[in-house]
Design a protein around this motif. Structure first.
Motif, mmCIF file in Angstrom:
data_model
loop_
_atom_site.group_PDB
_atom_site.id
_atom_site.type_symbol
_atom_site.label_atom_id
_atom_site.label_comp_id
_atom_site.label_asym_id
_atom_site.label_seq_id
_atom_site.Cartn_x
_atom_site.Cartn_y
_atom_site.Cartn_z
ATOM 1 N N GLY A 135 0.776 -1.237 0.000
ATOM 2 C CA GLY A 135 0.000 0.000 0.000
ATOM 3 C C GLY A 135 0.799 1.273 0.000
ATOM 4 O O GLY A 135 0.227 2.367 0.007
ATOM 5 N N PHE A 136 2.135 1.170 -0.005
ATOM 6 C CA PHE A 136 2.958 2.380 -0.067
ATOM 7 C C PHE A 136 2.966 2.917 -1.490
ATOM 8 O O PHE A 136 2.985 2.156 -2.457
ATOM 9 N N ALA A 137 2.954 4.237 -1.620
ATOM 10 C CA ALA A 137 2.970 4.882 -2.934
ATOM 11 C C ALA A 137 4.242 5.693 -3.078
ATOM 12 O O ALA A 137 4.762 6.235 -2.097
ATOM 13 N N PRO A 138 4.781 5.801 -4.314
ATOM 14 C CA PRO A 138 6.017 6.566 -4.517
ATOM 15 C C PRO A 138 5.881 8.020 -4.077
ATOM 16 O O PRO A 138 4.833 8.643 -4.245
ATOM 17 N N PHE A 139 6.954 8.562 -3.497
ATOM 18 C CA PHE A 139 7.064 9.959 -3.079
ATOM 19 C C PHE A 139 6.068 10.329 -1.994
ATOM 20 O O PHE A 139 5.760 11.486 -1.796
ATOM 21 N N GLY A 140 5.513 9.324 -1.282
ATOM 22 C CA GLY A 140 4.632 9.622 -0.168
ATOM 23 C C GLY A 140 3.298 10.201 -0.556
ATOM 24 O O GLY A 140 2.643 10.863 0.246
ATOM 25 N N VAL A 141 2.850 9.934 -1.784
ATOM 26 C CA VAL A 141 1.560 10.463 -2.221
ATOM 27 C C VAL A 141 0.435 9.920 -1.361
ATOM 28 O O VAL A 141 -0.580 10.568 -1.141
ATOM 29 N N ASN A 142 0.599 8.694 -0.831
ATOM 30 C CA ASN A 142 -0.442 8.119 0.010
ATOM 31 C C ASN A 142 -0.539 8.813 1.371
ATOM 32 O O ASN A 142 -1.497 8.619 2.090
ATOM 33 N N ASP A 143 0.465 9.627 1.740
ATOM 34 C CA ASP A 143 0.434 10.336 3.014
ATOM 35 C C ASP A 143 -0.277 11.684 2.917
ATOM 36 O O ASP A 143 -0.460 12.361 3.918
ATOM 37 N N VAL A 183 9.754 5.432 -1.958
ATOM 38 C CA VAL A 183 8.489 4.835 -1.536
ATOM 39 C C VAL A 183 8.125 5.241 -0.106
ATOM 40 O O VAL A 183 6.965 5.472 0.206
ATOM 41 N N ILE A 184 9.138 5.322 0.766
ATOM 42 C CA ILE A 184 8.903 5.738 2.153
ATOM 43 C C ILE A 184 9.725 7.001 2.397
ATOM 44 O O ILE A 184 10.926 6.935 2.691
ATOM 45 N N PRO A 185 9.124 8.185 2.265
ATOM 46 C CA PRO A 185 9.888 9.446 2.287
ATOM 47 C C PRO A 185 10.727 9.658 3.531
ATOM 48 O O PRO A 185 11.777 10.283 3.462
ATOM 49 N N ALA A 188 14.280 8.571 3.038
ATOM 50 C CA ALA A 188 15.079 9.521 2.261
ATOM 51 C C ALA A 188 15.474 10.721 3.102
ATOM 52 O O ALA A 188 16.590 11.237 2.982
ATOM 53 N N LEU A 189 14.569 11.186 3.960
ATOM 54 C CA LEU A 189 14.873 12.327 4.823
ATOM 55 C C LEU A 189 16.026 11.997 5.772
ATOM 56 O O LEU A 189 16.956 12.792 5.944
ATOM 57 N N ILE A 190 15.984 10.806 6.375
ATOM 58 C CA ILE A 190 17.064 10.390 7.281
ATOM 59 C C ILE A 190 18.386 10.275 6.523
ATOM 60 O O ILE A 190 19.439 10.728 6.990
ATOM 61 N N GLY A 191 18.334 9.663 5.328
ATOM 62 C CA GLY A 191 19.555 9.522 4.541
ATOM 63 C C GLY A 191 20.131 10.848 4.093
ATOM 64 O O GLY A 191 21.354 10.980 3.943
ATOM 65 N N SER A 192 19.275 11.843 3.894
ATOM 66 C CA SER A 192 19.752 13.138 3.402
ATOM 67 C C SER A 192 20.422 13.979 4.484
ATOM 68 O O SER A 192 21.207 14.877 4.178
#
Length: 249
Positions: A135-143, A183-185, A188-192
């Protein structure tokens, strides 16, 4: 089990995705089992050749991927054809990514250290498809809320920010973090925001005149690799087979 399948897979229209993932993983496992038997000289299997030309299984994989992809586009959403096309595509993708390292290096590196990239590509792909299936969507669109989805500017800004975080993580030498961050933004935030790896473009650009940051980067990378390289190699050897030892010069 049947109720869960109906509610979470069939009703949302995810059955073709599930079939493609199952065909992809099964094809990879069967292919690796056969190639390991060929390598050991056991069983009835052998390399496919045409004269002196060794036909790698990436060739039929590309054909099946093309057939399955275009078949899925042409079949619409009715009947059994989407499911059939998904299975064909999954089989083709499994054959192609099993020789991903060969395509990357344009050389037969299947049983070398470089060939491990194929196993990494398969595991990464299966994990991402599994997240999409969950159910995860790319770039956090599902959020995004309904109001944000209706506000195109807000949705575009959110997607752009998530994509930027993924790019920063990639520039810091964290390819897996960047891919999963699509898929899980939050990944990416933690990695950045964390330290870049010492061999990354970010480190070469921003740590050049910061010896303390460069030293911390080397130390963190060393500790991370020391902790996780062993278990990762064990899993890769179990899935894809142990590579040939590198000959000493």
């Amino acid at each position: 089990m049947g109720h869960w399948l109906d509610r979470n897979i069939i009703e949302p229209g995810k059955l073709p995705l599930l079939l493609a993932l199952a065909a992809f993983v099964l094809t990879f496992l069967v292919t690796r089992a056969i190639t390991r038997l060929i390598r050991a000289g056991k069983g009835p299997f052998g390399n496919v050749t045409s004269g002196e030309l060794h036909i790698h299984h990436v060739v039929p994989g590309v054909v099946l991927t093309v057939v399955g992809g275009f078949g899925a586009v042409a079949s619409g959403e009715e009947g059994a054809w989407p499911a059939i096309a998904a299975v064909v595509f999954g089989v083709g993708a499994g054959l192609v990514l099993d020789e991903f390292a060969l395509v990357l290096h344009l050389d037969d590196v299947y049983w070398t250290e470089a060939g491990r990239k194929s196993v990494e590509a398969v595991v990464l792909t299966a994990a991402l498809v599994g997240l999409l299936l969950a159910g995860f969507a790319p770039f956090g669109v599902n959020d995004l809320s309904q109001d944000e989805l209706q506000n195109r500017a807000g949705a575009a800004a959110s997607i752009g920010a998530n994509f930027l975080f993924a790019l920063i993580a990639l520039s810091k030498g964290k390819a897996r973090t960047a891919v999963f961050g699509v898929v899980i933004p939050v990944i990416a935030l933690i990695g950045s925001v964390r330290l870049a790896r010492p061999d990354s473009p970010w480190a070469r650009r921003f740590y050049r005149r910061r010896p303390r940051a460069r030293a911390r980067s080397f130390l963190r990378a060393y500790r991370h690799d020391r902790r996780w390289s062993g278990p990762r190699r064990t899993v890769e050897n179990w899935l894809g087979g142990r590579p040939d030892p590198t000959p000493r010069p």
